[in-house]
Scaffold this motif. Structure first.
Motif, mmCIF file in Angstrom:
data_model
loop_
_atom_site.group_PDB
_atom_site.id
_atom_site.type_symbol
_atom_site.label_atom_id
_atom_site.label_comp_id
_atom_site.label_asym_id
_atom_site.label_seq_id
_atom_site.Cartn_x
_atom_site.Cartn_y
_atom_site.Cartn_z
ATOM 1 N N ARG A 1 -5.790 -0.328 4.353
ATOM 2 C CA ARG A 1 -6.210 0.803 3.045
ATOM 3 C C ARG A 1 -6.665 1.929 3.738
ATOM 4 O O ARG A 1 -6.002 2.697 3.014
ATOM 5 N N ASP A 2 -6.139 2.163 5.555
ATOM 6 C CA ASP A 2 -5.819 3.715 5.693
ATOM 7 C C ASP A 2 -4.742 3.896 5.108
ATOM 8 O O ASP A 2 -4.272 5.285 4.026
ATOM 9 N N LEU A 3 -3.992 3.238 5.306
ATOM 10 C CA LEU A 3 -2.426 3.814 4.184
ATOM 11 C C LEU A 3 -2.356 3.812 2.844
ATOM 12 O O LEU A 3 -2.521 5.030 1.991
ATOM 13 N N ALA A 4 -3.212 3.081 2.349
ATOM 14 C CA ALA A 4 -3.165 3.512 0.845
ATOM 15 C C ALA A 4 -4.305 4.459 0.202
ATOM 16 O O ALA A 4 -3.895 5.535 -0.527
ATOM 17 N N LYS A 5 -5.138 5.301 1.098
ATOM 18 C CA LYS A 5 -6.137 5.909 1.452
ATOM 19 C C LYS A 5 -4.952 7.214 1.764
ATOM 20 O O LYS A 5 -5.645 8.791 0.828
ATOM 21 N N PHE B 1 0.051 -5.597 -8.081
ATOM 22 C CA PHE B 1 0.127 -6.985 -8.009
ATOM 23 C C PHE B 1 0.475 -7.504 -7.060
ATOM 24 O O PHE B 1 -0.757 -8.699 -6.620
ATOM 25 N N ALA B 2 1.215 -7.358 -6.180
ATOM 26 C CA ALA B 2 2.021 -7.737 -4.711
ATOM 27 C C ALA B 2 0.356 -7.742 -3.946
ATOM 28 O O ALA B 2 -0.211 -8.508 -3.439
ATOM 29 N N ALA B 3 -0.559 -6.593 -3.862
ATOM 30 C CA ALA B 3 -1.676 -6.750 -2.753
ATOM 31 C C ALA B 3 -2.587 -7.736 -3.546
ATOM 32 O O ALA B 3 -3.550 -7.984 -2.698
ATOM 33 N N ARG B 4 -3.024 -7.253 -4.388
ATOM 34 C CA ARG B 4 -3.774 -8.811 -5.075
ATOM 35 C C ARG B 4 -3.310 -9.520 -4.565
ATOM 36 O O ARG B 4 -4.209 -10.614 -3.991
ATOM 37 N N ALA B 5 -2.403 -10.276 -4.628
ATOM 38 C CA ALA B 5 -1.596 -11.758 -4.577
ATOM 39 C C ALA B 5 -2.075 -12.304 -3.118
ATOM 40 O O ALA B 5 -2.577 -13.423 -2.114
ATOM 41 N N ALA C 1 1.131 -1.151 0.443
ATOM 42 C CA ALA C 1 -0.043 -0.224 0.089
ATOM 43 C C ALA C 1 0.785 1.139 -0.165
ATOM 44 O O ALA C 1 0.692 2.201 -0.735
ATOM 45 N N THR C 2 1.560 1.280 0.894
ATOM 46 C CA THR C 2 2.561 2.626 0.585
ATOM 47 C C THR C 2 3.832 2.689 -0.341
ATOM 48 O O THR C 2 4.124 3.444 -0.746
ATOM 49 N N ASN C 3 3.131 1.578 -1.246
ATOM 50 C CA ASN C 3 4.182 1.835 -2.333
ATOM 51 C C ASN C 3 3.642 1.771 -3.818
ATOM 52 O O ASN C 3 3.945 1.693 -5.036
ATOM 53 N N LYS D 1 -4.188 2.427 -6.919
ATOM 54 C CA LYS D 1 -4.123 1.435 -7.407
ATOM 55 C C LYS D 1 -4.321 -0.211 -6.246
ATOM 56 O O LYS D 1 -5.459 -0.843 -6.435
ATOM 57 N N VAL D 2 -3.657 0.122 -5.334
ATOM 58 C CA VAL D 2 -3.902 -0.763 -3.908
ATOM 59 C C VAL D 2 -5.384 -0.467 -3.434
ATOM 60 O O VAL D 2 -6.149 -1.442 -3.300
#
Length: 99
Positions: free
Chosen positions: A66-70, A40-44, A34-36, A76-77
Motif C-alpha cells: 500500500r505504501d509503495l503504491a501511494k 491485474f496482478a495485484a488483484r490476483a 505496486a512498484t509497476n 491502479k494498484v
C-alpha cells in the motif's frame, strides 16, 4: 514483470507459486506489482492471500505494498488494495481518499 506479463500471475498462482515469496531484494510479488502499477496482478495476488501489509526489504523494514503504491503513485494498484480492504470490512487509513 510488465503490463502484458502480469496476466501470467493467475497461471503461476495455480501452479503453486508462493504469493508471499521474496526476491533477492526482499520484495514480494504484490510489492513488485505496486512498484509497476500492475493492477491485474495485484488483484490476483490479493485474492490468493498475498499480504498487503508485509514490509519490504531483506531486513523487513521497508514499505508495504500500500505504501509503495501511494509513494510511487501507482493509483491502479492502490485502488485494487482499497477495494480489497473495503470488501473485507476495513476502513481506509485516516486522510486517504477512496479511488
Amino acid at each position: 514483470m510488465g503490463k502484458v506479463g502480469q496476466h501470467s500471475t493467475i497461471m503461476l498462482i495455480a501452479a503453486g507459486g508462493d504469493v508471499d515469496a521474496r526476491d533477492a531484494w526482499g520484495y514480494t510479488p504484490l510489492q513488485r506489482a505496486a512498484t509497476n502499477d500492475l493492477d491485474f496482478a495485484a488483484r490476483a495476488l490479493l485474492e490468493s492471500g498475498a499480504s498487503q501489509t508485509s514490509p519490504s526489504g531483506t531486513e523487513l523494514k521497508g514499505e508495504c505494498a500500500r505504501d509503495l503504491a501511494k509513494r510511487l503513485r501507482s493509483f491502479k494498484v492502490l485502488k485494487v488494495i482499497q477495494q480489497f480492504e473495503i470488501s473485507k470490512g476495513a476502513t481506509l487509513p485516516l486522510g486517504e481518499y477512496q479511488l
